[in-house]
Motif scaffolding. Structure first.
Motif, short mmCIF file in Angstrom:
data_model
loop_
_atom_site.label_atom_id
_atom_site.label_comp_id
_atom_site.label_asym_id
_atom_site.label_seq_id
_atom_site.Cartn_x
_atom_site.Cartn_y
_atom_site.Cartn_z
N ALA A 1 0.84 -1.20 0.00
CA ALA A 1 0.00 0.00 0.00
C ALA A 1 0.87 1.25 0.00
O ALA A 1 0.54 2.26 -0.65
N LEU B 1 -5.80 0.45 -3.02
CA LEU B 1 -5.49 0.72 -1.61
C LEU B 1 -6.56 0.13 -0.69
O LEU B 1 -6.26 -0.39 0.39
N TYR C 1 -5.90 -3.51 -0.19
CA TYR C 1 -4.81 -3.77 0.76
C TYR C 1 -5.25 -3.48 2.19
O TYR C 1 -4.88 -4.20 3.13
N GLU C 2 -6.03 -2.40 2.36
CA GLU C 2 -6.51 -2.08 3.71
C GLU C 2 -7.43 -3.18 4.23
O GLU C 2 -7.36 -3.57 5.40
#
Length: 674
Positions: free
Chosen positions: A145, A187, A190-191
């Motif tokens: 990220a 993102l 990934y979070e």
């Protein structure tokens, strides 16, 4: 062994039990400390991820707003939010080194928003638990990220470069916006992975620690049961009383008290329960009041939105009508008058909100002066007569004979504001009836009674009438418009004058009477003294021809409006979009007056004024701002402004300010003798 235990003295039994309990408690405490420390570290780690994620979302939102508005502060907000993930990345990269510099690690996590007390726990997780698969997978997602954030910063720089050009390549902007959206999606993935992995790890750790705690608790509970049965007879009465009291409290009976028979531990426990009962009763009452206030405030905000949107809708609608070429000149004048009246109503609403804020914060200004009562009431009658005629209401004002020649020391404007609010309310809720203002003195007070023959107020609503944000009818179908500010503001203003506003009486369907009372100290007979005339600028003195003015405002629409006002008076005008451009133009051209907007991109008006004064500019600078608080005026004058005007700009005030500031220089500019 049983006989030995039976023959053992009570004190030794207690020693044995206490020793065993102490050992077990020490084991449990050790387990708890380990569990709490580990779970706290995981919580801090998860909390840091939450701050990282929130900052990333805010950064993308600010960058998107920058694309659509091109306003510099959104670009600045983007970099501000990016400081959080950048700080976390700095800390993570330092921890990956064999011998990390923990000062750098602390600095990075502080920048990332992690609380200083939580940083040691996060370091322990990354250094001591980094080999655990859950932490390894989370760090992999974190690292990936961070790489995407570098791309996001690069896109922001590209946008800044594009917007700095005279001709913006909109296709290029669209492409970059699409890429930003793709980065946001990546993102988010990934979070999600990071949170999911940490969730799995937290559950695994929780189950492990829970097993250890359960074993410790079972052992201690077993010992506790033995202790309870051993001493049950001696404690029976106290325990029954305590048990009964706790049951009653659990069922909501907070008025119960436990008898206190001694000062030992059980007696102290009884006292604590009594205190807890009283505290719960108080706290629950306060919570109910807070919930009620929050509900009322929510209703107020919804109504306030309606009250602001309604005049805005009228103004925008009338503007659209005026664009129609088929609308006649007579109709246009009519619509313009409607827009003007609506704008004034909106301005009054905003002023009421500002006054409420000033009163609540203790910044209300009270200026005492002599106010002759009879002329003051006549002026008030003239003000309200037009609205009374429109409402088909008979308006009667009376002042007691013994007050006809008297004057009072008070704040004229605040007194007028209170009475206008009360009379407006009376007119609004009275159709085809009568509204009467009576002025008299009662004891040590001067009283103003506003009586109407309107709809009245329901009895069950009268006690709550002066609560913050309260309205008798807050439904979406209510017949009468209003914000619920008038009575609250009137009472608070009356308090600032040393008086009060109360509902004297009200009968539904027959009308209401509100009373304003203020101290009658200073009530004296009007002195017949020739008052000095206030100097008023003549038309000749308002002749502004020949002066040169620089209009500095980041809104081109405001520039057009102000320059239109000035050109009507023969003023030579020039314009600048921000403080930097204004400073540059003053260096090349002489201006008699600079009209300076105080909130602008690149260089604001405060900075520009200081730079101009330090550079030797001695002409007049007039601050133009939408901030209308007293401290805003003081701030403008402190940086070097000569005068202060609030938006929306009044042409008459603008002309008067320019005339006062340029009276001496005009004569030399026009070639007239001084």
């Amino acid at each position: 062994m049983l006989n030995f235990w039976k023959n053992l003295s009570v004190i030794k039994k207690l020693y044995a039990v206490v020793g065993a309990m102490a050992l077990l408690v020490a084991i449990e405490l050790g387990t708890l400390v380990f569990a709490l420390s580990t779970l706290s570290s995981v919580r801090a780690f998860v909390g840091g991820e939450g701050l990282w994620s929130k900052a990333q979302k805010n950064a993308i939102h600010s960058l998107t707003s920058y694309i659509f508005t091109k306003e510099q502060h959104y670009y600045d907000d983007f970099h501000k939010y990016m400081q959080i993930p950048m700080g976390d990345r700095k800390a993570r990269q330092e921890l990956e080194k064999p011998n990390p510099d923990y000062a750098v690690v602390f600095s990075g996590f502080i920048q990332g928003g992690v609380h200083p007390d939580d940083i040691p726990g996060v370091i322990r997780i990354l250094r001591n638990w980094g080999h655990v698969s859950y932490i390894q997978r989370a760090i992999v997602a974190w690292t990936a990220a961070d790489g995407l954030l570098e791309e996001l910063i690069s896109k922001a720089e590209q946008l800044r470069t594009i917007f700095s050009r005279p001709d913006v390549d909109h296709e290029e902007v669209k492409r970059i916006l699409a890429e930003i959206n793709q980065l946001n999606v990546a993102l988010t993935e990934y979070e999600t992975e990071f949170s999911s992995v940490l969730g799995e790890g937290s559950r695994w750790l929780e189950h492990l620690l829970m097993l250890l705690l359960v074993l410790a608790v079972i052992t201690i509970e077993g010992t506790g049961l033995y202790l309870t049965f051993s001493f049950a007879k001696g404690l029976d009465r106290s325990l029954l009383e305590l048990n009964h009291a706790t049951k009653e409290i659990g069922q909501g009976n907070l008025g119960i008290t436990v008898p206190v028979h001694s000062k030992d531990e059980l007696g102290q426990l009884a006292q604590s329960i009594n205190k807890m009962s009283r505290d719960l009763d108080l706290n629950i009452s306060q919570r109910l009041l807070a919930e009620n206030a929050n509900q009322v405030k929510t209703l107020f905000l919804a109504n306030m939105s309606h009250e602001i949107r309604t005049p805005l809708g009228i103004i925008l609608g009338m503007t659209d009508i005026l664009k129609d070429p088929q609308v006649s000149s007579v109709e246009k004048l009519k619509y313009l008058e409607v827009m003007e009246n609506t704008g004034h109503n909106l301005s009054r609403l905003i002023n009421d909100i500002l006054d409420i804020t000033k009163v609540e914060s203790g910044h209300i200004d009270v200026e005492l002066a002599a106010v002759p009562l009879a002329p003051f009431v006549d002026e008030l009658r003239s003000m309200m007569q037009v609205k009374a005629v429109k409402s088909n209401v008979s308006l009667n004002f009376t002042v007691s004979d013994h007050l006809q020649q008297m004057e009072i020391q008070t704040d004229r404007n605040r007194l007028k504001q209170i009475l206008v609010n009360l009379i407006n309310n009376a007119l609004k809720f009275t159709e085809g009836g009568t509204v009467q203002l009576s002025v008299d003195s009662v004891g040590s007070e001067l009283v103003f009674d506003v009586k109407d023959t309107g709809i009245g107020i329901p009895t069950d609503q009268q006690d709550r009438l002066f609560q913050n944000f309260f309205q008798v009818d807050a439904s979406s179908t209510r017949q009468y418009e209003g914000t619920g500010l008038g009575l609250v503001l009137s009472r608070k203003l009356a308090h600032s004058l040393g008086g009060d506003v109360v509902l004297k009486n009200s009968v539904p369907g027959k009308g209401s009477t509100f009373r304003l009372s203020i101290p009658r100290q200073g009530l004296v007979k009007t002195q017949v003294v020739a008052k000095p005339e206030v100097k008023k600028l003549a038309d000749a003195e308002l002749d502004l021809r020949g002066i040169k003015v620089l209009v500095t405002d980041d809104s081109e629409d405001n520039q057009v409006l102000i320059m239109h006002y000035l050109k009507k008076k023969g003023v030579q005008c020039d314009s600048a979009l921000d403080g930097e451009e204004a400073v540059a133009k003053v260096a090349e051209t002489h201006y008699d007056v600079i009209l300076m907007d105080m909130q602008m991109p690149r260089m604001d008006g405060y900075t520009a004024t200081r730079v101009l004064r330090e550079g030797g500019y001695s002409g007049a600078i007039v601050a133009l701002t939408a901030h209308a608080m007293k401290e805003d005026r003081e701030r403008c004058l402190s940086v070097g402004c000569n005068d202060y005007l609030t938006k929306p700009i009044s042409p008459d005030l603008l002309y008067t300010s320019l005339a006062n500031l340029t009276q001496k220089s005009r004569s030399s500019i026009l070639g007239e003798p001084k």
